[in-house]
Scaffold this motif. Sequence first.
Motif, PDB file in Angstrom:
ATOM      1  N   PRO A  86      19.403  46.755  42.281  1.00  0.00           N
ATOM      2  CA  PRO A  86      20.732  46.369  42.755  1.00  0.00           C
ATOM      3  C   PRO A  86      21.806  47.101  41.953  1.00  0.00           C
ATOM      4  O   PRO A  86      21.694  47.248  40.743  1.00  0.00           O
ATOM      5  CB  PRO A  86      20.792  44.856  42.514  1.00  0.00           C
ATOM      6  CG  PRO A  86      19.735  44.580  41.514  1.00  0.00           C
ATOM      7  CD  PRO A  86      18.700  45.655  41.643  1.00  0.00           C
ATOM      8  N   GLU A  87      22.784  47.560  42.673  1.00  0.00           N
ATOM      9  CA  GLU A  87      23.905  48.226  42.015  1.00  0.00           C
ATOM     10  C   GLU A  87      25.012  47.211  41.836  1.00  0.00           C
ATOM     11  O   GLU A  87      25.550  46.705  42.811  1.00  0.00           O
ATOM     12  CB  GLU A  87      24.401  49.400  42.861  1.00  0.00           C
ATOM     13  CG  GLU A  87      23.399  50.515  42.977  1.00  0.00           C
ATOM     14  CD  GLU A  87      23.927  51.673  43.798  1.00  0.00           C
ATOM     15  OE1 GLU A  87      25.157  51.808  43.949  1.00  0.00           O
ATOM     16  OE2 GLU A  87      23.090  52.436  44.299  1.00  0.00           O
ATOM     17  N   HIS A  88      25.271  46.918  40.609  1.00  0.00           N
ATOM     18  CA  HIS A  88      26.350  45.984  40.327  1.00  0.00           C
ATOM     19  C   HIS A  88      27.608  46.796  40.084  1.00  0.00           C
ATOM     20  O   HIS A  88      27.651  47.615  39.177  1.00  0.00           O
ATOM     21  CB  HIS A  88      26.038  45.124  39.102  1.00  0.00           C
ATOM     22  CG  HIS A  88      24.785  44.320  39.262  1.00  0.00           C
ATOM     23  ND1 HIS A  88      24.634  43.371  40.241  1.00  0.00           N
ATOM     24  CD2 HIS A  88      23.621  44.332  38.586  1.00  0.00           C
ATOM     25  CE1 HIS A  88      23.442  42.824  40.147  1.00  0.00           C
ATOM     26  NE2 HIS A  88      22.803  43.401  39.153  1.00  0.00           N
ATOM     27  N   SER A  89      28.581  46.547  40.930  1.00  0.00           N
ATOM     28  CA  SER A  89      29.824  47.284  40.744  1.00  0.00           C
ATOM     29  C   SER A  89      30.444  46.865  39.423  1.00  0.00           C
ATOM     30  O   SER A  89      30.478  45.701  39.077  1.00  0.00           O
ATOM     31  CB  SER A  89      30.782  47.028  41.900  1.00  0.00           C
ATOM     32  OG  SER A  89      31.019  45.644  42.045  1.00  0.00           O
ATOM     33  N   ALA A  90      30.873  47.851  38.731  1.00  0.00           N
ATOM     34  CA  ALA A  90      31.459  47.593  37.422  1.00  0.00           C
ATOM     35  C   ALA A  90      32.933  47.269  37.593  1.00  0.00           C
ATOM     36  O   ALA A  90      33.760  48.145  37.727  1.00  0.00           O
ATOM     37  CB  ALA A  90      31.281  48.805  36.518  1.00  0.00           C
ATOM     38  N   HIS A  91      33.203  45.986  37.655  1.00  0.00           N
ATOM     39  CA  HIS A  91      34.600  45.576  37.743  1.00  0.00           C
ATOM     40  C   HIS A  91      35.176  45.660  36.344  1.00  0.00           C
ATOM     41  O   HIS A  91      34.691  45.032  35.428  1.00  0.00           O
ATOM     42  CB  HIS A  91      34.723  44.138  38.256  1.00  0.00           C
ATOM     43  CG  HIS A  91      34.203  43.961  39.648  1.00  0.00           C
ATOM     44  ND1 HIS A  91      34.831  44.492  40.742  1.00  0.00           N
ATOM     45  CD2 HIS A  91      33.096  43.333  40.112  1.00  0.00           C
ATOM     46  CE1 HIS A  91      34.146  44.173  41.828  1.00  0.00           C
ATOM     47  NE2 HIS A  91      33.080  43.486  41.471  1.00  0.00           N
ATOM     48  N   PRO A 100      39.565  36.040  36.555  1.00  0.00           N
ATOM     49  CA  PRO A 100      38.299  35.306  36.583  1.00  0.00           C
ATOM     50  C   PRO A 100      37.392  35.631  37.773  1.00  0.00           C
ATOM     51  O   PRO A 100      36.214  35.271  37.772  1.00  0.00           O
ATOM     52  CB  PRO A 100      38.730  33.836  36.629  1.00  0.00           C
ATOM     53  CG  PRO A 100      40.098  33.824  36.026  1.00  0.00           C
ATOM     54  CD  PRO A 100      40.717  35.134  36.439  1.00  0.00           C
ATOM     55  N   LEU A 101      37.898  36.331  38.796  1.00  0.00           N
ATOM     56  CA  LEU A 101      37.053  36.669  39.944  1.00  0.00           C
ATOM     57  C   LEU A 101      35.852  37.519  39.544  1.00  0.00           C
ATOM     58  O   LEU A 101      34.772  37.367  40.108  1.00  0.00           O
ATOM     59  CB  LEU A 101      37.863  37.399  41.021  1.00  0.00           C
ATOM     60  CG  LEU A 101      38.754  36.518  41.882  1.00  0.00           C
ATOM     61  CD1 LEU A 101      39.593  37.383  42.814  1.00  0.00           C
ATOM     62  CD2 LEU A 101      37.933  35.518  42.665  1.00  0.00           C
ATOM     63  N   ALA A 102      36.028  38.397  38.565  1.00  0.00           N
ATOM     64  CA  ALA A 102      34.904  39.228  38.113  1.00  0.00           C
ATOM     65  C   ALA A 102      33.758  38.352  37.608  1.00  0.00           C
ATOM     66  O   ALA A 102      32.584  38.640  37.858  1.00  0.00           O
ATOM     67  CB  ALA A 102      35.363  40.199  37.032  1.00  0.00           C
ATOM     68  N   ASP A 103      34.098  37.272  36.930  1.00  0.00           N
ATOM     69  CA  ASP A 103      33.070  36.339  36.447  1.00  0.00           C
ATOM     70  C   ASP A 103      32.402  35.606  37.601  1.00  0.00           C
ATOM     71  O   ASP A 103      31.193  35.330  37.558  1.00  0.00           O
ATOM     72  CB  ASP A 103      33.677  35.329  35.472  1.00  0.00           C
ATOM     73  CG  ASP A 103      34.160  35.987  34.183  1.00  0.00           C
ATOM     74  OD1 ASP A 103      33.612  37.043  33.807  1.00  0.00           O
ATOM     75  OD2 ASP A 103      35.088  35.425  33.558  1.00  0.00           O
ATOM     76  N   VAL A 104      33.160  35.279  38.630  1.00  0.00           N
ATOM     77  CA  VAL A 104      32.602  34.610  39.805  1.00  0.00           C
ATOM     78  C   VAL A 104      31.586  35.530  40.475  1.00  0.00           C
ATOM     79  O   VAL A 104      30.482  35.102  40.822  1.00  0.00           O
ATOM     80  CB  VAL A 104      33.713  34.209  40.802  1.00  0.00           C
ATOM     81  CG1 VAL A 104      33.109  33.706  42.110  1.00  0.00           C
ATOM     82  CG2 VAL A 104      34.630  33.162  40.192  1.00  0.00           C
ATOM     83  N   ARG A 109      25.926  36.987  41.740  1.00  0.00           N
ATOM     84  CA  ARG A 109      24.791  37.918  41.701  1.00  0.00           C
ATOM     85  C   ARG A 109      23.634  37.314  40.916  1.00  0.00           C
ATOM     86  O   ARG A 109      22.470  37.453  41.313  1.00  0.00           O
ATOM     87  CB  ARG A 109      25.214  39.258  41.093  1.00  0.00           C
ATOM     88  CG  ARG A 109      25.949  40.159  42.060  1.00  0.00           C
ATOM     89  CD  ARG A 109      26.118  41.542  41.484  1.00  0.00           C
ATOM     90  NE  ARG A 109      26.815  41.555  40.209  1.00  0.00           N
ATOM     91  CZ  ARG A 109      28.138  41.602  40.063  1.00  0.00           C
ATOM     92  NH1 ARG A 109      28.911  41.649  41.118  1.00  0.00           N
ATOM     93  NH2 ARG A 109      28.663  41.613  38.864  1.00  0.00           N
ATOM     94  N   ALA A 110      23.931  36.668  39.812  1.00  0.00           N
ATOM     95  CA  ALA A 110      22.870  36.057  39.001  1.00  0.00           C
ATOM     96  C   ALA A 110      22.143  34.963  39.786  1.00  0.00           C
ATOM     97  O   ALA A 110      20.917  34.871  39.731  1.00  0.00           O
ATOM     98  CB  ALA A 110      23.457  35.491  37.707  1.00  0.00           C
ATOM     99  N   HIS A 111      22.881  34.146  40.535  1.00  0.00           N
ATOM    100  CA  HIS A 111      22.254  33.093  41.344  1.00  0.00           C
ATOM    101  C   HIS A 111      21.395  33.692  42.459  1.00  0.00           C
ATOM    102  O   HIS A 111      20.298  33.194  42.731  1.00  0.00           O
ATOM    103  CB  HIS A 111      23.312  32.155  41.937  1.00  0.00           C
ATOM    104  CG  HIS A 111      23.897  31.204  40.948  1.00  0.00           C
ATOM    105  ND1 HIS A 111      23.186  30.162  40.401  1.00  0.00           N
ATOM    106  CD2 HIS A 111      25.131  31.146  40.405  1.00  0.00           C
ATOM    107  CE1 HIS A 111      23.953  29.496  39.550  1.00  0.00           C
ATOM    108  NE2 HIS A 111      25.144  30.074  39.531  1.00  0.00           N
TER     109      HIS A 111
END
Length: 130
Positions: A86-91, A100-104, A109-111
């Motif tokens: 999975p490619e996690h976009s680097a916010h 705080p949206l980056a944490d959401v 993704r973790a869930h």
Amino acid sequence: MRISARTQYALRAATELAAAPPGPVPAEKIAVAQNIPRRFLDNILLQLRRAGLIHSQRGPDGGYWLARPAEEITLADVIMVVEGSPEHSAHGGYPGVAGPLADVWSALRAHEETLLTEITLAHIAKDSLP
């Protein structure tokens, strides 16, 4: 998370193998049972075989079967074969009150990853989610 048609087909084919009685399952039977275009399915089965998730046998009694018990193959295993890592976009973070949206997104993704690593093909084939 977006699941491509290719990944959905791979998951359906793998689940069909998980639900099948022991022994090789012909690709045509999988294609018909899951309404997957045969040429598309052949490419997916090849990809799953090369990754070691399924085995194959040629010939009139040939077909495909899972390389490990269905209880040991997770949805994440199949998705990783088809989609890759999975490619996690680097916010770099969002400005101001949207920070705080980056944490959401990270928590979401973790869930997703946790859920996909907990559900096996056996769960799906037996309609018994954990």
